[in-house]
Design a protein around this motif. Structure first.
Motif, PDB file in Angstrom:
ATOM      1  N   ARG A  56       0.850  -1.188   0.000  1.00 18.98           N
ATOM      2  CA  ARG A  56       0.000   0.000   0.000  1.00 18.98           C
ATOM      3  C   ARG A  56       0.892   1.246   0.000  1.00 18.98           C
ATOM      4  N   TRP A  57       0.443   2.310  -0.664  1.00 22.19           N
ATOM      5  CA  TRP A  57       1.296   3.482  -0.799  1.00 22.19           C
ATOM      6  C   TRP A  57       1.643   4.124   0.540  1.00 22.19           C
ATOM      7  N   TRP A  58       0.696   4.097   1.500  1.00 23.37           N
ATOM      8  CA  TRP A  58       0.915   4.769   2.776  1.00 23.37           C
ATOM      9  C   TRP A  58       1.937   4.056   3.652  1.00 23.37           C
ATOM     10  N   VAL A  59       2.295   2.834   3.297  1.00 19.08           N
ATOM     11  CA  VAL A  59       3.341   2.124   4.039  1.00 19.08           C
ATOM     12  C   VAL A  59       4.685   2.852   3.895  1.00 19.08           C
ATOM     13  N   ILE A  60       4.907   3.463   2.739  1.00 20.34           N
ATOM     14  CA  ILE A  60       6.196   4.097   2.459  1.00 20.34           C
ATOM     15  C   ILE A  60       6.505   5.224   3.440  1.00 20.34           C
ATOM     16  N   ILE A 124      11.112  -5.753 -11.235  1.00 16.98           N
ATOM     17  CA  ILE A 124      11.470  -4.444 -10.712  1.00 16.98           C
ATOM     18  C   ILE A 124      10.765  -3.288 -11.423  1.00 16.98           C
ATOM     19  N   HIS A 125      10.378  -3.480 -12.695  1.00 13.30           N
ATOM     20  CA  HIS A 125       9.738  -2.345 -13.383  1.00 13.30           C
ATOM     21  C   HIS A 125       8.810  -2.750 -14.526  1.00 13.30           C
ATOM     22  N   GLY A 126       9.100  -3.853 -15.181  1.00 16.91           N
ATOM     23  CA  GLY A 126       8.276  -4.250 -16.322  1.00 16.91           C
ATOM     24  C   GLY A 126       6.819  -4.440 -15.959  1.00 16.91           C
ATOM     25  N   VAL A 139       4.522   1.233  -5.631  1.00 15.93           N
ATOM     26  CA  VAL A 139       5.613   1.678  -4.772  1.00 15.93           C
ATOM     27  C   VAL A 139       6.509   0.482  -4.453  1.00 15.93           C
ATOM     28  N   PHE A 140       7.742   0.787  -4.065  1.00 18.89           N
ATOM     29  CA  PHE A 140       8.701  -0.276  -3.790  1.00 18.89           C
ATOM     30  C   PHE A 140       8.438  -0.901  -2.423  1.00 18.89           C
ATOM     31  N   PRO A 141       8.415  -2.220  -2.320  1.00 11.54           N
ATOM     32  CA  PRO A 141       8.321  -2.855  -1.002  1.00 11.54           C
ATOM     33  C   PRO A 141       9.500  -2.421  -0.130  1.00 11.54           C
ATOM     34  N   PRO A 142       9.282  -2.156   1.162  1.00 10.89           N
ATOM     35  CA  PRO A 142      10.359  -1.670   2.032  1.00 10.89           C
ATOM     36  C   PRO A 142      11.603  -2.554   2.036  1.00 10.89           C
ATOM     37  N   LEU A 148      18.442  -1.817  -1.777  1.00 11.17           N
ATOM     38  CA  LEU A 148      18.967  -0.852  -2.740  1.00 11.17           C
ATOM     39  C   LEU A 148      19.636   0.336  -2.059  1.00 11.17           C
ATOM     40  N   SER A 149      19.289   0.605  -0.812  1.00 12.15           N
ATOM     41  CA  SER A 149      19.862   1.759  -0.119  1.00 12.15           C
ATOM     42  C   SER A 149      21.297   1.518   0.346  1.00 12.15           C
ATOM     43  N   VAL A 150      21.704   0.261   0.417  1.00 14.31           N
ATOM     44  CA  VAL A 150      23.061  -0.051   0.897  1.00 14.31           C
ATOM     45  C   VAL A 150      24.138   0.586   0.016  1.00 14.31           C
ATOM     46  N   PRO A 151      24.102   0.408  -1.325  1.00 12.75           N
ATOM     47  CA  PRO A 151      25.126   1.071  -2.144  1.00 12.75           C
ATOM     48  C   PRO A 151      25.034   2.590  -2.103  1.00 12.75           C
ATOM     49  N   VAL A 152      23.824   3.144  -1.898  1.00 17.27           N
ATOM     50  CA  VAL A 152      23.678   4.596  -1.798  1.00 17.27           C
ATOM     51  C   VAL A 152      24.364   5.102  -0.532  1.00 17.27           C
ATOM     52  N   TRP A 153      24.153   4.413   0.583  1.00 13.74           N
ATOM     53  CA  TRP A 153      24.824   4.764   1.838  1.00 13.74           C
ATOM     54  C   TRP A 153      26.339   4.687   1.674  1.00 13.74           C
ATOM     55  N   THR A 154      26.807   3.644   1.012  1.00 16.40           N
ATOM     56  CA  THR A 154      28.247   3.476   0.791  1.00 16.40           C
ATOM     57  C   THR A 154      28.804   4.629  -0.039  1.00 16.40           C
ATOM     58  N   LEU A 155      28.075   5.033  -1.072  1.00 12.89           N
ATOM     59  CA  LEU A 155      28.502   6.157  -1.900  1.00 12.89           C
ATOM     60  C   LEU A 155      28.601   7.436  -1.087  1.00 12.89           C
ATOM     61  N   PHE A 156      27.600   7.706  -0.249  1.00 12.87           N
ATOM     62  CA  PHE A 156      27.621   8.926   0.560  1.00 12.87           C
ATOM     63  C   PHE A 156      28.767   8.910   1.572  1.00 12.87           C
ATOM     64  N   ARG A 157      29.093   7.737   2.084  1.00 10.21           N
ATOM     65  CA  ARG A 157      30.222   7.646   3.019  1.00 10.21           C
ATOM     66  C   ARG A 157      31.529   8.011   2.331  1.00 10.21           C
ATOM     67  N   ILE A 158      31.609   7.716   1.026  1.00 11.29           N
ATOM     68  CA  ILE A 158      32.832   8.005   0.279  1.00 11.29           C
ATOM     69  C   ILE A 158      32.933   9.487  -0.061  1.00 11.29           C
ATOM     70  N   ILE A 159      31.817  10.110  -0.411  1.00  7.73           N
ATOM     71  CA  ILE A 159      31.866  11.473  -0.963  1.00  7.73           C
ATOM     72  C   ILE A 159      31.631  12.575   0.068  1.00  7.73           C
ATOM     73  N   SER A 160      31.259  12.222   1.298  1.00  7.56           N
ATOM     74  CA  SER A 160      30.924  13.268   2.261  1.00  7.56           C
ATOM     75  C   SER A 160      31.622  13.048   3.601  1.00  7.56           C
ATOM     76  N   PRO A 161      31.819  14.112   4.384  1.00  6.40           N
ATOM     77  CA  PRO A 161      32.380  13.967   5.733  1.00  6.40           C
ATOM     78  C   PRO A 161      31.491  13.064   6.586  1.00  6.40           C
ATOM     79  N   SER A 162      32.099  12.342   7.499  1.00  6.19           N
ATOM     80  CA  SER A 162      31.357  11.338   8.270  1.00  6.19           C
ATOM     81  C   SER A 162      30.203  11.941   9.059  1.00  6.19           C
ATOM     82  N   SER A 163      30.361  13.179   9.536  1.00  4.88           N
ATOM     83  CA  SER A 163      29.293  13.787  10.332  1.00  4.88           C
ATOM     84  C   SER A 163      28.103  14.207   9.484  1.00  4.88           C
ATOM     85  N   LEU A 164      28.329  14.467   8.193  1.00  2.00           N
ATOM     86  CA  LEU A 164      27.249  14.898   7.304  1.00  2.00           C
ATOM     87  C   LEU A 164      26.592  13.735   6.566  1.00  2.00           C
TER      88      LEU A 164
END
Length: 237
Positions: A56-60, A124-126, A139-142, A148-164
């Motif tokens: 359901r959309w409101w789960v997101i 995933i999309h078809g 909507v995407f199941p949680p 999918l958020s794991v590689p995004v978190w890893t990318l942010f850890r590489i490109i930004s200061p740890s506190s940000l």
């Protein structure tokens, strides 16, 4: 010479996921011929697997907005000033818009022909292009989002200061929540005027007229930047 094999035909009355891979090169054409019905197809014969595909959309917002707040609070506890944290959140939302565009264009619309390639693409999309009004698969199941958020978190850890990093990541999650809720609204809402009406027309144009352009959901910004903006003539039909 033996008779040529009949082309594979999908039986819409049976679970679809393990059928679509057999379409081979015919899959891309099949999946981009939408069936407009609010009743979605069955994916799996197994009831538990089937349940996992419906959200359901409101789960997101219920699941992810507390997570957004938690990540931002981590940056604040690490000594980041509130104005700086707010800027990081806004930056995360902006980065999400580029991720949204890139995923939609290069991953969700990648052409596949192999059995497992077709099967994964459909999951995933078809399925969304084949049954664009299926409200429980918009909507995407949680669980999928968490993976999918794991590689995004890893990318942010590489490109930004740890506190940000936590605030930046929280902003990208907020961008995702806005994206998924907006996407649902564009299919099932009824905007009468203004930006939301334009955005609904823009997105449905992607579904029903020119599916290789118009990859932005919350905005047409990156379509404009990267040259995938539909022509004014196509968009006005």
């Amino acid at each position: 010479m033996g008779a040529e094999a009949e082309p594979f035909a999908v039986d819409l009355n049976k679970p679809l996921v393990f059928q679509v891979g057999h379409l081979g090169e015919a899959y891309d054409e099949w999946v981009h011929k939408p069936i407009v019905s609010k009743e979605g197809p069955r994916f799996f014969a197994n009831d538990f697997l089937e349940l996992l595909t419906r959200t359901r959309w409101w789960v997101i917002p219920i699941v992810w907005l507390p997570v957004v707040c938690w990540f931002v609070s981590i940056s604040l506890r690490m000594g980041v000033a509130p104005p700086q944290a707010a800027v990081s959140v806004v930056g995360g939302v902006f980065i999400w818009t580029l991720l949204e565009y890139s995923l939609h264009r290069f991953v969700f619309h990648k052409k596949t022909t192999s059995y497992w390639g077709n099967t994964l693409h459909y999951l995933i999309h078809g399925c969304h292009h084949k049954h664009p009004m299926d409200g429980l698969r918009l909507v995407f199941p949680p669980a999928a989002t968490a993976i999918l958020s794991v590689p995004v978190w890893t990318l942010f850890r590489i490109i930004s200061p740890s506190s940000l990093t936590p605030a930046l990541f929280g902003g990208s999650l907020l961008g995702y929540v806005l994206y998924d809720c907006t996407h649902y609204y564009l299919h099932h809402g009824k905007p009468s005027k203004g930006f939301s009406k334009h955005l609904k027309k823009y997105h449905l144009n992607h579904h029903f007229r020119i599916q290789n352009k118009g990859f932005g959901i919350t905005s047409s910004l990156w379509d404009d930047v990267f040259g995938t903006l539909p022509s004014a003539k196509a968009a006005s039909k």
